[in-house]
Structure formats: C-alpha cells, structure tokens
Design a protein around this motif. Structure first.
Motif, PDB file in Angstrom:
ATOM      1  N   HIS A  29       0.845  -1.190   0.000  1.00 61.42           N
ATOM      2  CA  HIS A  29       0.000   0.000   0.000  1.00 61.42           C
ATOM      3  C   HIS A  29       0.880   1.239   0.000  1.00 61.42           C
ATOM      4  O   HIS A  29       1.983   1.229   0.538  1.00 61.42           O
ATOM      5  CB  HIS A  29      -0.879   0.029   1.256  1.00 61.42           C
ATOM      6  CG  HIS A  29      -1.866  -1.076   1.333  1.00 61.42           C
ATOM      7  ND1 HIS A  29      -2.917  -1.073   2.233  1.00 61.42           N
ATOM      8  CD2 HIS A  29      -1.990  -2.235   0.633  1.00 61.42           C
ATOM      9  CE1 HIS A  29      -3.633  -2.173   2.085  1.00 61.42           C
ATOM     10  NE2 HIS A  29      -3.085  -2.900   1.136  1.00 61.42           N
ATOM     11  N   SER A  30       0.373   2.329  -0.594  1.00 56.35           N
ATOM     12  CA  SER A  30       1.108   3.586  -0.624  1.00 56.35           C
ATOM     13  C   SER A  30       0.138   4.763  -0.593  1.00 56.35           C
ATOM     14  O   SER A  30      -1.020   4.621  -0.998  1.00 56.35           O
ATOM     15  CB  SER A  30       1.966   3.659  -1.891  1.00 56.35           C
ATOM     16  OG  SER A  30       2.702   4.867  -1.916  1.00 56.35           O
ATOM     17  N   ASP A  31       0.627   5.920  -0.138  1.00 57.80           N
ATOM     18  CA  ASP A  31      -0.206   7.131  -0.141  1.00 57.80           C
ATOM     19  C   ASP A  31       0.004   7.952  -1.410  1.00 57.80           C
ATOM     20  O   ASP A  31      -0.643   8.979  -1.603  1.00 57.80           O
ATOM     21  CB  ASP A  31       0.053   7.986   1.101  1.00 57.80           C
ATOM     22  CG  ASP A  31       1.446   8.594   1.127  1.00 57.80           C
ATOM     23  OD1 ASP A  31       2.284   8.263   0.265  1.00 57.80           O
ATOM     24  OD2 ASP A  31       1.705   9.407   2.036  1.00 57.80           O
ATOM     25  N   SER A  32       0.906   7.512  -2.281  1.00 60.18           N
ATOM     26  CA  SER A  32       1.189   8.233  -3.526  1.00 60.18           C
ATOM     27  C   SER A  32       1.212   7.253  -4.687  1.00 60.18           C
ATOM     28  O   SER A  32       1.617   6.103  -4.531  1.00 60.18           O
ATOM     29  CB  SER A  32       2.550   8.922  -3.455  1.00 60.18           C
ATOM     30  OG  SER A  32       2.577   9.859  -2.415  1.00 60.18           O
ATOM     31  N   TYR A  33       0.786   7.750  -5.849  1.00 62.01           N
ATOM     32  CA  TYR A  33       0.774   6.901  -7.038  1.00 62.01           C
ATOM     33  C   TYR A  33       1.046   7.772  -8.249  1.00 62.01           C
ATOM     34  O   TYR A  33       0.502   8.876  -8.367  1.00 62.01           O
ATOM     35  CB  TYR A  33      -0.588   6.211  -7.193  1.00 62.01           C
ATOM     36  CG  TYR A  33      -0.592   5.143  -8.256  1.00 62.01           C
ATOM     37  CD1 TYR A  33      -0.114   3.876  -7.977  1.00 62.01           C
ATOM     38  CD2 TYR A  33      -1.070   5.401  -9.532  1.00 62.01           C
ATOM     39  CE1 TYR A  33      -0.107   2.878  -8.955  1.00 62.01           C
ATOM     40  CE2 TYR A  33      -1.072   4.422 -10.503  1.00 62.01           C
ATOM     41  CZ  TYR A  33      -0.587   3.168 -10.207  1.00 62.01           C
ATOM     42  OH  TYR A  33      -0.579   2.186 -11.164  1.00 62.01           O
ATOM     43  N   LEU A  34       1.892   7.291  -9.138  1.00 61.58           N
ATOM     44  CA  LEU A  34       2.152   7.969 -10.396  1.00 61.58           C
ATOM     45  C   LEU A  34       1.437   7.194 -11.499  1.00 61.58           C
ATOM     46  O   LEU A  34       1.799   6.060 -11.787  1.00 61.58           O
ATOM     47  CB  LEU A  34       3.649   8.034 -10.682  1.00 61.58           C
ATOM     48  CG  LEU A  34       4.391   9.030  -9.805  1.00 61.58           C
ATOM     49  CD1 LEU A  34       5.880   8.755  -9.821  1.00 61.58           C
ATOM     50  CD2 LEU A  34       4.108  10.443 -10.259  1.00 61.58           C
ATOM     51  N   GLN A  35       0.422   7.795 -12.079  1.00 60.94           N
ATOM     52  CA  GLN A  35      -0.359   7.171 -13.133  1.00 60.94           C
ATOM     53  C   GLN A  35       0.205   7.634 -14.476  1.00 60.94           C
ATOM     54  O   GLN A  35      -0.229   8.627 -15.041  1.00 60.94           O
ATOM     55  CB  GLN A  35      -1.831   7.555 -12.986  1.00 60.94           C
ATOM     56  CG  GLN A  35      -2.765   6.917 -13.972  1.00 60.94           C
ATOM     57  CD  GLN A  35      -2.786   5.420 -13.905  1.00 60.94           C
ATOM     58  OE1 GLN A  35      -1.951   4.772 -14.535  1.00 60.94           O
ATOM     59  NE2 GLN A  35      -3.702   4.860 -13.157  1.00 60.94           N
ATOM     60  N   CYS A  36       1.227   6.913 -14.950  1.00 60.38           N
ATOM     61  CA  CYS A  36       1.922   7.318 -16.180  1.00 60.38           C
ATOM     62  C   CYS A  36       0.990   7.417 -17.375  1.00 60.38           C
ATOM     63  O   CYS A  36       1.245   8.204 -18.289  1.00 60.38           O
ATOM     64  CB  CYS A  36       3.070   6.365 -16.473  1.00 60.38           C
ATOM     65  SG  CYS A  36       4.475   6.603 -15.376  1.00 60.38           S
ATOM     66  N   GLU A 171      -0.453  -5.167   6.550  1.00 62.14           N
ATOM     67  CA  GLU A 171      -0.578  -5.207   8.015  1.00 62.14           C
ATOM     68  C   GLU A 171       0.176  -4.072   8.709  1.00 62.14           C
ATOM     69  O   GLU A 171      -0.044  -3.818   9.896  1.00 62.14           O
ATOM     70  CB  GLU A 171      -0.122  -6.566   8.567  1.00 62.14           C
ATOM     71  CG  GLU A 171       1.320  -6.931   8.307  1.00 62.14           C
ATOM     72  CD  GLU A 171       1.590  -7.544   6.930  1.00 62.14           C
ATOM     73  OE1 GLU A 171       2.757  -7.932   6.715  1.00 62.14           O
ATOM     74  OE2 GLU A 171       0.683  -7.637   6.087  1.00 62.14           O
ATOM     75  N   GLU A 172       1.042  -3.364   7.966  1.00 61.78           N
ATOM     76  CA  GLU A 172       1.810  -2.243   8.530  1.00 61.78           C
ATOM     77  C   GLU A 172       1.340  -0.885   8.012  1.00 61.78           C
ATOM     78  O   GLU A 172       1.919   0.141   8.354  1.00 61.78           O
ATOM     79  CB  GLU A 172       3.291  -2.418   8.196  1.00 61.78           C
ATOM     80  CG  GLU A 172       3.903  -3.675   8.785  1.00 61.78           C
ATOM     81  CD  GLU A 172       5.302  -3.951   8.246  1.00 61.78           C
ATOM     82  OE1 GLU A 172       5.792  -3.181   7.389  1.00 61.78           O
ATOM     83  OE2 GLU A 172       5.892  -4.955   8.676  1.00 61.78           O
ATOM     84  N   CYS A 173       0.301  -0.861   7.198  1.00 63.51           N
ATOM     85  CA  CYS A 173      -0.139   0.356   6.525  1.00 63.51           C
ATOM     86  C   CYS A 173      -0.823   1.321   7.500  1.00 63.51           C
ATOM     87  O   CYS A 173      -1.855   0.989   8.091  1.00 63.51           O
ATOM     88  CB  CYS A 173      -1.098   0.005   5.390  1.00 63.51           C
ATOM     89  SG  CYS A 173      -1.773   1.441   4.559  1.00 63.51           S
ATOM     90  N   PRO A 174      -0.264   2.536   7.669  1.00 65.74           N
ATOM     91  CA  PRO A 174      -0.884   3.504   8.578  1.00 65.74           C
ATOM     92  C   PRO A 174      -2.254   3.972   8.094  1.00 65.74           C
ATOM     93  O   PRO A 174      -3.130   4.282   8.920  1.00 65.74           O
ATOM     94  CB  PRO A 174       0.115   4.668   8.613  1.00 65.74           C
ATOM     95  CG  PRO A 174       0.979   4.510   7.416  1.00 65.74           C
ATOM     96  CD  PRO A 174       0.967   3.056   7.065  1.00 65.74           C
ATOM     97  N   MET A 175      -2.488   4.003   6.800  1.00 64.46           N
ATOM     98  CA  MET A 175      -3.792   4.427   6.285  1.00 64.46           C
ATOM     99  C   MET A 175      -4.863   3.387   6.585  1.00 64.46           C
ATOM    100  O   MET A 175      -6.009   3.742   6.861  1.00 64.46           O
ATOM    101  CB  MET A 175      -3.695   4.721   4.790  1.00 64.46           C
ATOM    102  CG  MET A 175      -2.816   5.930   4.505  1.00 64.46           C
ATOM    103  SD  MET A 175      -2.021   5.923   2.892  1.00 64.46           S
ATOM    104  CE  MET A 175      -1.018   4.455   2.930  1.00 64.46           C
ATOM    105  N   CYS A 176      -4.483   2.114   6.554  1.00 64.09           N
ATOM    106  CA  CYS A 176      -5.430   1.054   6.921  1.00 64.09           C
ATOM    107  C   CYS A 176      -5.783   1.168   8.413  1.00 64.09           C
ATOM    108  O   CYS A 176      -6.944   1.018   8.794  1.00 64.09           O
ATOM    109  CB  CYS A 176      -4.845  -0.328   6.631  1.00 64.09           C
ATOM    110  SG  CYS A 176      -4.807  -0.765   4.884  1.00 64.09           S
TER     111      CYS A 176
END
Length: 195
Positions: A29-36, A171-176
């Motif tokens: 999981h990530s809080d940022s995404y680059l949609q090329c 299981e480590e995702c702060p957003m979850c």
C-alpha cells in the motif's frame, strides 16, 4: 537533461501524481501513485519524457520489450527514440509470454522498458522471458523508479525519475490503521486526490 523537479512538473501538469490510499501491483500500500497513462495521453509530453529516458541509454539496442500494460506506450516511445523495434509481453495464465506474432531472435540486444518500477517483479519476469528466447538483455529502464534506487533487477538499470515513496505491507499500513481513506487499486475506479 531534465531535472527530477522538471519531470515531476510534467506529472503534476497532467494530473498523473496522485495522493490517496493505493494498492500497488506488488500488493503493498502507498499514499502516492504515479499514473503514467495520464502523462502518455498527451503524446508530446510522453515523447518528451521517453526521449529524455532514451538519451540516457548508451547501449546498442535491437529491441525494446515492455511488460503489458503499463510499459507498452513508454516502450514504444523509447524504441522510437532509439531507432529500435518495439514489442511487448502479455500475461497468459498468470505468466508473461510473447503473443501477436512477436518474436525475439537469439542474440538480439534487448532493453526492457516499464513505466514505473517499485519492486521490479514484472521486469524480472520479462527479463527471464527474453533470456529464455536466447536474447541478450543489456539493460532495464523506467520512467519512474519508486524504489529510490534499491530495486535489484539482475541487469543494469536506468530511470528518468528516482523517488522515495513509502510502500507498506498491508498489516503495517498507517492508512489502513486510520481507516479514513478507502483503498483504491489504480485503474479500477476514480482515484482519490491529485496534488
């Protein structure tokens, strides 16, 4: 040569730099995404970035091979800039394969091109595919390296933009843990927020 900030400006201008809660291909999981794909919808901007990436490739290249789906357009534009042939690999029964009459000849010098690399899993699979056909994979390249230079691909690797973007095991995702932002798999529905 474009600076990292100039490359990021192109992503911002095209709405390709996204913020939210994203499920990456790697399962992290990530809080940022680059949609090329949002950059590549503007052919001149896509050509600009891919030509810039191609200018960093000093190897002699016969064929550019890209994993579908994300790498197809970047691979095509890099191949155009290098004067090389452009093909792509597709998943069939969960495994990358060459279809549509695409072939690799033994000894052909191959550049693997992807849009974004986080762990490099897809690129490693395509490298093995090319090698299984007897081709020589001389390098891998991507528009964006989300691994901050830590991806180990087994071949030399070049990217246009290097980023350090946190990616978390579920299981480590702060957003979850916070539960405030829905998890989105990019491309599956509208994305959260542009920056």
């Amino acid at each position: 040569m474009m600076s990292n900030e100039q490359v990021l400006d192109v992503f911002r201008e095209t709405g390709a730099l996204l913020k939210g809660h994203f499920l990456l291909t790697s399962g992290k999981h990530s809080d940022s995404y680059l949609q090329c794909a949002r950059v590549m919808q503007y052919p001149k901007k896509g050509e600009l970035l891919c030509s810039e990436l191609a200018s960093k490739i000093e190897d002699a290249i016969d064929v550019v091979l890209a994993p579908a789906l994300g790498g197809i357009r970047a691979g095509h534009e890099v191949a155009r800039a290098l004067g090389a042939r452009s093909i792509y690999a597709e998943r069939e029964h969960g495994k990358f394969t060459l279809r549509r009459g695409f072939v690799l000849q033994p000894g052909e010098r191959v550049l693997i091109v992807e849009d974004v690399i986080t762990t490099g899993g897809s690129v490693k699979e395509v490298i093995k595919l090319a090698q299984a056909h007897g081709a020589e994979v001389v390098r891998a390249a991507s528009l964006v390296d989300r691994s901050n230079g830590t991806a180990q691909l087994g071949v030399p690797y070049t990217s246009l933009l290097v980023m350090s973007v946190p990616a978390y095991a579920p299981e480590e995702c702060p957003m979850c843990r916070e539960g405030k932002i829905d998890l989105v798999k990019p491309g599956s529905r509208d994305l959260i927020k542009q920056v």
